[in-house]
Enzyme design. Structure first.
Site, PDB file in Angstrom:
ATOM      1  N   LYS A 185      -6.601  20.683 -21.529  1.00  0.00           N
ATOM      2  CA  LYS A 185      -5.727  19.598 -20.666  1.00  0.00           C
ATOM      3  C   LYS A 185      -4.304  19.365 -21.524  1.00  0.00           C
ATOM      4  O   LYS A 185      -3.302  19.150 -20.964  1.00  0.00           O
ATOM      5  CB  LYS A 185      -6.357  18.392 -20.171  1.00  0.00           C
ATOM      6  CG  LYS A 185      -7.528  18.680 -18.906  1.00  0.00           C
ATOM      7  CD  LYS A 185      -7.590  17.547 -18.366  1.00  0.00           C
ATOM      8  CE  LYS A 185      -8.827  17.849 -16.990  1.00  0.00           C
ATOM      9  NZ  LYS A 185      -9.493  16.853 -16.582  1.00  0.00           N
ATOM     10  N   LYS A 204      -9.508  23.046  -9.386  1.00  0.00           N
ATOM     11  CA  LYS A 204      -8.705  22.462  -8.227  1.00  0.00           C
ATOM     12  C   LYS A 204      -7.066  22.408  -8.518  1.00  0.00           C
ATOM     13  O   LYS A 204      -6.077  22.265  -7.669  1.00  0.00           O
ATOM     14  CB  LYS A 204      -9.140  21.001  -7.492  1.00  0.00           C
ATOM     15  CG  LYS A 204      -9.832  20.134  -8.972  1.00  0.00           C
ATOM     16  CD  LYS A 204     -10.543  18.975  -8.090  1.00  0.00           C
ATOM     17  CE  LYS A 204     -11.383  18.471  -9.406  1.00  0.00           C
ATOM     18  NZ  LYS A 204     -12.485  17.513  -8.557  1.00  0.00           N
ATOM     19  N   LYS A 226     -12.504  30.024 -14.412  1.00  0.00           N
ATOM     20  CA  LYS A 226     -13.109  29.191 -13.495  1.00  0.00           C
ATOM     21  C   LYS A 226     -12.321  28.729 -12.458  1.00  0.00           C
ATOM     22  O   LYS A 226     -11.272  28.495 -12.474  1.00  0.00           O
ATOM     23  CB  LYS A 226     -13.901  27.989 -14.071  1.00  0.00           C
ATOM     24  CG  LYS A 226     -13.275  27.001 -14.655  1.00  0.00           C
ATOM     25  CD  LYS A 226     -14.002  25.590 -15.057  1.00  0.00           C
ATOM     26  CE  LYS A 226     -12.753  24.458 -15.161  1.00  0.00           C
ATOM     27  NZ  LYS A 226     -13.133  23.185 -15.309  1.00  0.00           N
TER      28      LYS A 226
HETATM   29  P1  TYM Z   1     -14.988  17.303 -11.933  1.00  0.00           P
HETATM   30  O1  TYM Z   1     -14.487  16.467 -11.115  1.00  0.00           O
HETATM   31  O2  TYM Z   1     -14.057  18.465 -12.863  1.00  0.00           O
HETATM   32  O3  TYM Z   1     -15.935  18.468 -11.421  1.00  0.00           O
HETATM   33  C1  TYM Z   1     -17.069  17.952 -10.614  1.00  0.00           C
HETATM   34  C2  TYM Z   1     -18.430  18.780 -10.864  1.00  0.00           C
HETATM   35  O4  TYM Z   1     -18.202  20.317 -10.570  1.00  0.00           O
HETATM   36  C3  TYM Z   1     -18.296  21.122 -11.656  1.00  0.00           C
HETATM   37  N1  TYM Z   1     -17.378  22.101 -11.529  1.00  0.00           N
HETATM   38  C4  TYM Z   1     -17.769  23.416 -11.519  1.00  0.00           C
HETATM   39  N2  TYM Z   1     -19.081  24.063 -11.511  1.00  0.00           N
HETATM   40  C5  TYM Z   1     -19.122  25.307 -11.036  1.00  0.00           C
HETATM   41  N3  TYM Z   1     -18.125  26.072 -11.197  1.00  0.00           N
HETATM   42  C6  TYM Z   1     -16.817  25.761 -11.046  1.00  0.00           C
HETATM   43  N4  TYM Z   1     -15.609  26.177 -11.157  1.00  0.00           N
HETATM   44  C7  TYM Z   1     -16.646  24.151 -11.140  1.00  0.00           C
HETATM   45  N5  TYM Z   1     -15.387  23.238 -11.526  1.00  0.00           N
HETATM   46  C8  TYM Z   1     -16.193  22.063 -11.671  1.00  0.00           C
HETATM   47  C9  TYM Z   1     -18.271  20.310 -12.917  1.00  0.00           C
HETATM   48  O5  TYM Z   1     -18.882  20.655 -14.023  1.00  0.00           O
HETATM   49  C10 TYM Z   1     -18.774  18.781 -12.497  1.00  0.00           C
HETATM   50  O6  TYM Z   1     -20.060  18.705 -12.646  1.00  0.00           O
HETATM   51  N6  TYM Z   1     -15.810  14.828 -16.293  1.00  0.00           N
HETATM   52  C11 TYM Z   1     -16.451  15.386 -14.946  1.00  0.00           C
HETATM   53  C12 TYM Z   1     -16.685  14.329 -14.005  1.00  0.00           C
HETATM   54  C13 TYM Z   1     -17.743  12.937 -14.525  1.00  0.00           C
HETATM   55  C14 TYM Z   1     -19.068  13.344 -14.710  1.00  0.00           C
HETATM   56  C15 TYM Z   1     -19.572  11.846 -15.288  1.00  0.00           C
HETATM   57  C16 TYM Z   1     -19.866  14.158 -14.349  1.00  0.00           C
HETATM   58  C17 TYM Z   1     -17.224  12.040 -14.995  1.00  0.00           C
HETATM   59  N7  TYM Z   1     -18.350  11.176 -15.341  1.00  0.00           N
HETATM   60  C18 TYM Z   1     -20.615  11.723 -15.331  1.00  0.00           C
HETATM   61  C19 TYM Z   1     -21.421  13.773 -14.563  1.00  0.00           C
HETATM   62  C20 TYM Z   1     -21.644  12.559 -15.074  1.00  0.00           C
HETATM   63  C21 TYM Z   1     -15.451  16.333 -14.318  1.00  0.00           C
HETATM   64  O7  TYM Z   1     -14.287  16.221 -14.552  1.00  0.00           O
HETATM   65  O8  TYM Z   1     -15.782  16.647 -13.361  1.00  0.00           O
END
Ligand code: TYM
Length: 335
Positions: free
Chosen positions: A118, A203, A200
């Site tokens: 990032k 968004k 991957k």
């Molecule tokens: P975020 O918002 O980027 O994504 C949400 C969840 O989706 C998963 N993900 C994917 N899984 C498979 N293939 C993909 N292309 C893909 N893109 C995203 C992410 O792994 C995530 O599980 N840091 C986290 C949010 C968070 C969190 C937490 C998660 C904050 N606190 C506590 C678990 C527990 C994040 O940015 O997810």
């Protein structure tokens, strides 16, 4: 949520309201939430404080927060049982994050792939929040004495640092935190971009590279039609050599419920047209009830606000237990 005597294991997951929720988020962790809700006490969080690490338009952030809360509920989760809430409504997250920052090393944080990635993409905004993002995530998880955290593969490293921080604090002060385990589904751990299947699905990439869960059927058809495959003309699951085709198979398997091996056998000797067609229709079918329920819920903001308010209170009551225990153990003077 059960009380202490009948404690069921706790599941925690979070999604950032920083864009449109796509098939990677859905077919990866989100689709499993419903299955897991039966066996765990669950918390599903809209992690709006994490979303501040990149620049957002305030009105968009507000709207996306409500949309994500509605999507959680529309996916079938029960907000009376599971706690579906917004991170900024529970101030204990930010409080614990501060304390954890004092037990986390600069060296550990600078090794985080997401920080490196990032900060290279947002060179004009390498803020301290981006750097300490993992300690806020650790706070989310550790506040609730979480047992399991369903995430995609991209969050594995953040889970590892969470475990390290928990173990470090426990070693210093005795049993403060439960040490959580990641839950990363095998074939949907990393759903890839439709246009660049070596990367991957994300968004923040160009529109045709992802299918948003709220995309209309004709948009979904168009995106899968344009999805990159290869010239081998053989339906096989081989992510290394056939990333595009393997990604379609993973998406089809996750949305249809049919195992990848069965799908490969069924389509042996056929071209990619059939694979794309079946994937498109499976995704549209799978998303149809979600989209209908989402549309219904978004008309009832009063209900959504009530859910968020009640659930923030439930979350806060649990969070306070952990925070009080920690403050006492680390020597913060208690009144
Ligand atoms: P975020 O918002 O980027 O994504 C949400 C969840 O989706 C998963 N993900 C994917 N899984 C498979 N293939 C993909 N292309 C893909 N893109 C995203 C992410 O792994 C995530 O599980 N840091 C986290 C949010 C968070 C969190 C937490 C998660 C904050 N606190 C506590 C678990 C527990 C994040 O940015 O997810």
């Amino acid at each position: 949520m059960s009380d202490n005597n009948t404690r069921r294991p706790v599941l925690y997951s979070g999604i950032q309201p920083s864009g449109r929720i796509h098939l990677g988020n859905y077919a990866g962790p989100m689709q499993n939430f419903l299955l897991l809700e039966k066996d765990y006490d669950c918390l599903f969080c809209v992690v709006d404080l994490h979303a501040l690490t990149i620049r957002n338009t305030p009105a968009d952030l507000r709207r996306q927060t409500m949309e994500l809360a509605a999507l959680y509920i529309a996916s079938g989760l029960d907000p009376k049982q599971s706690i579906i809430y917004c991170q900024s409504h529970v101030p204990e997250h930010a409080e614990l994050a501060w304390v954890l920052n004092c037990y986390t090393y600069m060296g550990e944080l600078s090794r985080m792939t997401q920080f490196k990635d990032k900060s290279s993409r947002h060179k004009d905004n390498i803020n301290a929040g981006l750097f300490t993002y993992p300690t806020l995530m650790a706070a989310d998880i550790l506040l609730y004495q979480t047992d399991v955290v369903p995430v995609g593969a991209d969050q594995k490293q953040h889970l590892e640092i969470t475990r390290d921080i928990a173990e470090r604090v426990n070693a210093l002060y005795g049993d403060v935190f439960r040490v959580p385990e990641p839950y990363i589904p095998k074939t949907t751990a990393k759903i890839m971009s439709l246009t660049e299947p070596e990367r991957k699905m994300s968004k923040s990439d160009e529109e045709d590279s992802f299918v948003a869960v709220l995309d209309a059927p004709d948009v979904i058809r168009r995106k899968f039609k344009r999805a990159v495959t290869d010239s081998l003309a053989e339906v096989r699951y081989d992510p290394e050599n056939q990333p595009g085709v393997s990604n379609l198979l993973a998406i089809l398997s996750a949305t249809s419920g049919t195992g990848i091996e069965t799908l490969v056998n069924e389509m042996a000797g056929q071209g990619y047209g059939i694979l794309k067609e079946r994937t498109t229709e499976a995704v549209i079918e799978r998303l149809k009830p979600l989209q209908a329920e989402y549309a219904r819920l978004m008309k009832d903001k009063v209900y959504l606000n009530e859910v968020l308010k009640d659930n923030a209170q439930r979350a806060s009551a649990l969070a306070q237990r952990t925070l009080r225990k920690l403050y006492k153990k680390i020597g913060l003077y208690q009144l």
